[in-house]
Scaffold this active site. Structure first.
Site, PDB file in Angstrom:
ATOM      1  N   ASP A 178       5.761  -0.264  29.245  1.00 59.53           N
ATOM      2  CA  ASP A 178       5.945   1.090  28.708  1.00 59.53           C
ATOM      3  C   ASP A 178       4.792   1.478  27.794  1.00 59.53           C
ATOM      4  O   ASP A 178       4.346   2.630  27.792  1.00 59.53           O
ATOM      5  CB  ASP A 178       7.279   1.212  27.953  1.00 59.53           C
ATOM      6  CG  ASP A 178       8.403   1.637  28.891  1.00 59.53           C
ATOM      7  OD1 ASP A 178       8.223   1.508  30.122  1.00 59.53           O
ATOM      8  OD2 ASP A 178       9.453   2.102  28.397  1.00 59.53           O
ATOM      9  N   ASP A 188       8.709  -5.667  29.734  1.00 63.09           N
ATOM     10  CA  ASP A 188       9.429  -4.404  29.560  1.00 63.09           C
ATOM     11  C   ASP A 188       8.707  -3.553  28.515  1.00 63.09           C
ATOM     12  O   ASP A 188       8.426  -2.363  28.714  1.00 63.09           O
ATOM     13  CB  ASP A 188      10.867  -4.739  29.098  1.00 63.09           C
ATOM     14  CG  ASP A 188      11.779  -3.534  29.148  1.00 63.09           C
ATOM     15  OD1 ASP A 188      11.347  -2.462  29.611  1.00 63.09           O
ATOM     16  OD2 ASP A 188      12.945  -3.661  28.710  1.00 63.09           O
ATOM     17  N   TYR A 223      17.079 -11.447  29.218  1.00 66.67           N
ATOM     18  CA  TYR A 223      18.014 -10.436  29.733  1.00 66.67           C
ATOM     19  C   TYR A 223      19.095 -11.063  30.615  1.00 66.67           C
ATOM     20  O   TYR A 223      20.119 -10.430  30.879  1.00 66.67           O
ATOM     21  CB  TYR A 223      17.277  -9.362  30.549  1.00 66.67           C
ATOM     22  CG  TYR A 223      16.349  -8.470  29.749  1.00 66.67           C
ATOM     23  CD1 TYR A 223      16.285  -8.554  28.367  1.00 66.67           C
ATOM     24  CD2 TYR A 223      15.552  -7.529  30.383  1.00 66.67           C
ATOM     25  CE1 TYR A 223      15.432  -7.746  27.645  1.00 66.67           C
ATOM     26  CE2 TYR A 223      14.701  -6.715  29.658  1.00 66.67           C
ATOM     27  CZ  TYR A 223      14.639  -6.827  28.289  1.00 66.67           C
ATOM     28  OH  TYR A 223      13.798  -6.024  27.562  1.00 66.67           O
ATOM     29  N   LYS A 241       4.354 -16.142  23.935  1.00 69.35           N
ATOM     30  CA  LYS A 241       4.452 -16.359  22.492  1.00 69.35           C
ATOM     31  C   LYS A 241       4.532 -17.877  22.294  1.00 69.35           C
ATOM     32  O   LYS A 241       5.504 -18.415  21.743  1.00 69.35           O
ATOM     33  CB  LYS A 241       5.707 -15.621  21.963  1.00 69.35           C
ATOM     34  CG  LYS A 241       5.836 -15.579  20.463  1.00 69.35           C
ATOM     35  CD  LYS A 241       4.851 -14.650  19.777  1.00 69.35           C
ATOM     36  CE  LYS A 241       5.044 -14.693  18.269  1.00 69.35           C
ATOM     37  NZ  LYS A 241       3.938 -14.072  17.535  1.00 69.35           N
ATOM     38  N   ASP A 269       1.905 -10.396  20.528  1.00 64.49           N
ATOM     39  CA  ASP A 269       1.601  -9.453  19.441  1.00 64.49           C
ATOM     40  C   ASP A 269       0.142  -9.003  19.530  1.00 64.49           C
ATOM     41  O   ASP A 269      -0.185  -7.824  19.376  1.00 64.49           O
ATOM     42  CB  ASP A 269       1.924 -10.063  18.060  1.00 64.49           C
ATOM     43  CG  ASP A 269       1.583 -11.543  17.967  1.00 64.49           C
ATOM     44  OD1 ASP A 269       1.252 -12.155  19.005  1.00 64.49           O
ATOM     45  OD2 ASP A 269       1.629 -12.104  16.854  1.00 64.49           O
TER      46      ASP A 269
END
Ligand code: NAD
Length: 373
Positions: free
Chosen positions: A250, A246, A139, A190, A222
């Site tokens: 959620d 992020d 980001y 990852k 994942d």
């Protein structure tokens, strides 16, 4: 920190002033606090033309903690890129206060496990904390367009990973100390594909050496996304970088099914003030009607006491009081999911009963005060 903690209250917009006023009553019942109530968000745009003034930012930086309601609403929605927007205040606060660690606990209240989209037996016992890095990663890296291609760059430095890892391990340690459980951090990356993830895994593993009593394991993102819905009760602290955090925070938030119940904290360097706020927004659709659910703000207040002031006992007292009033069947309308509260019957003399913000606050205050010395 001064002997009387100084708290900046930023009620914001919509239901923000209603839920922050309720939290102030709760804090007043618990002890001595100094409050400074200031404008941020849409209300600040109306008064000063910007969502966050330099003076408000300075007051927040000089405080011991900041408690925020929520900001935004249709009045300030705009497509004009030059017009001020309420959420600029939030970003300005994060940046100006150096908040790099976002903490979101997910602990469905036993009385509300039925509200989860997951089956009750899967969600029961879930008590996890997502620790997300907030100021680095993709980001904030270089991004751009070149002809018909585009790029976003993910970058992390050793120092950035070290400080968020310490925030994660420290939180796991505090949770274990408070709850009589063993501490475990699951670091999510990852590393089979990304170089930043390989550095992440290496540095997190090294920092783990500073916390011998905290167990560490690693999960690929994942796999983590799947495990969160298949066995959420087995997680303790999930430590991850900005983009993965992020998404996973959620996903975890949805585990409870109740937006009005979720607290959060954003923390910076040790000793610097943190920002504590409910996860939900300003709910303009119900603002001013006296029916806003104050419980996420109460649980954010508990986080402020625990993480900001080291007052875990009072944090636990608030959390237990919230569980107790829900157990007694008290529900703000959002927790009834559009259904009408049932009438009492001999078999079920205290079914769910619909209450407003004030009654819910009175009930939590009464529970909290029951335990006061
Ligand atoms: P929202 O969270 O405000 O509301 C979503 C739904 O949940 C609404 O039906 C609302 O009535 C209900 N709800 C939320 N919190 C509740 C509570 N405490 N008690 C009872 N019901 C509650 O999300 P939205 O509608 O997408 O956004 C409304 C405004 O809030 C927008 O301007 C958005 O930008 C802003 N927002 C602010 C924050 C923040 O300040 N951190 C976060 C998210 C959204």
């Amino acid at each position: 920190m001064s002997s009387t903690p100084r708290i900046v209250l930023l009620p914001g917009d919509g239901i923000g002033p209603e839920i922050v006023a309720a939290a102030r009553r709760l804090l007043d019942a618990l002890g001595e606090f100094e409050f400074e109530e200031l404008l941020m968000g849409g209300c600040s745009i109306d008064a000063h033309g910007v969502a966050l003034t330099d003076a408000v930012l300075a007051a927040c930086r000089e405080s011991d903690a900041v408690l925020l309601g929520a900001v935004g609403g249709p009045k300030w929605d705009t497509t004009d890129p030059d017009a001020p927007r309420p959420e600029q205040g939030l970003l300005g606060l994060r940046k100006g206060m150096g908040l790099y660690a976002n903490l979101r606990p997910v602990r469905p209240s036993p009385a509300l496990v039925g509200a989860s989209p997951l089956r009750e037996e899967r969600i029961a016992g879930t008590d996890l904390l997502v620790v997300r890095e907030l100021t680095g990663g993709i980001y904030f890296g270089d991004s751009g367009r070149d002809g018909d291609s585009a790029h976003d760059t993910c970058e992390y430095s050793v120092a950035e990973i070290e400080r968020i890892a310490r925030a994660g391990f420290g939180a796991a340690q505090r949770r274990a100390a408070g709850g009589g459980r063993s501490a475990r951090v699951t670091s999510v990356d990852k590393a089979n594909v990304l170089e930043t993830s390989r550095l992440w895994r290496e540095v997190v593993g090294r920092v783990a050496g500073e916390y011998p009593e905290v167990e560490l394991d690693h999960l690929l993102v994942d796999n983590a996304a799947m495990q969160l819905v298949s066995r959420p009760a087995e997680f303790d602290v999930i430590l991850t970088e900005n983009l993965f955090g992020d998404i996973l925070s959620d996903e975890s938030a949805m585990l409870t099914g109740s937006l009005g119940m979720l607290p959060s904290a954003s923390l910076g360097e040790a000793g610097a003030p943190g920002l504590f706020e409910p996860v939900h927004g300003s709910a303009p659709d119900i603002a001013g009607r006296g029916i806003a659910n104050p419980l996420a703000t109460f649980l954010s207040t508990a986080m402020m006491l625990r993480h900001g002031f080291g007052r875990a006992d009072e944090a636990e007292r608030i959390e237990a009081a919230v569980d107790a009033v829900l157990e007694r069947g008290l529900r703000t309308p959002d927790l009834l999911g559009g259904t009408v509260a049932p009438a009492p019957t001999p078999e079920n003399p205290s079914p769910e009963s619909e209450v407003g913000t004030t009654e819910m606050t009175d009930a939590v205050l009464a529970e909290v005060q029951l335990d006061l010395p």
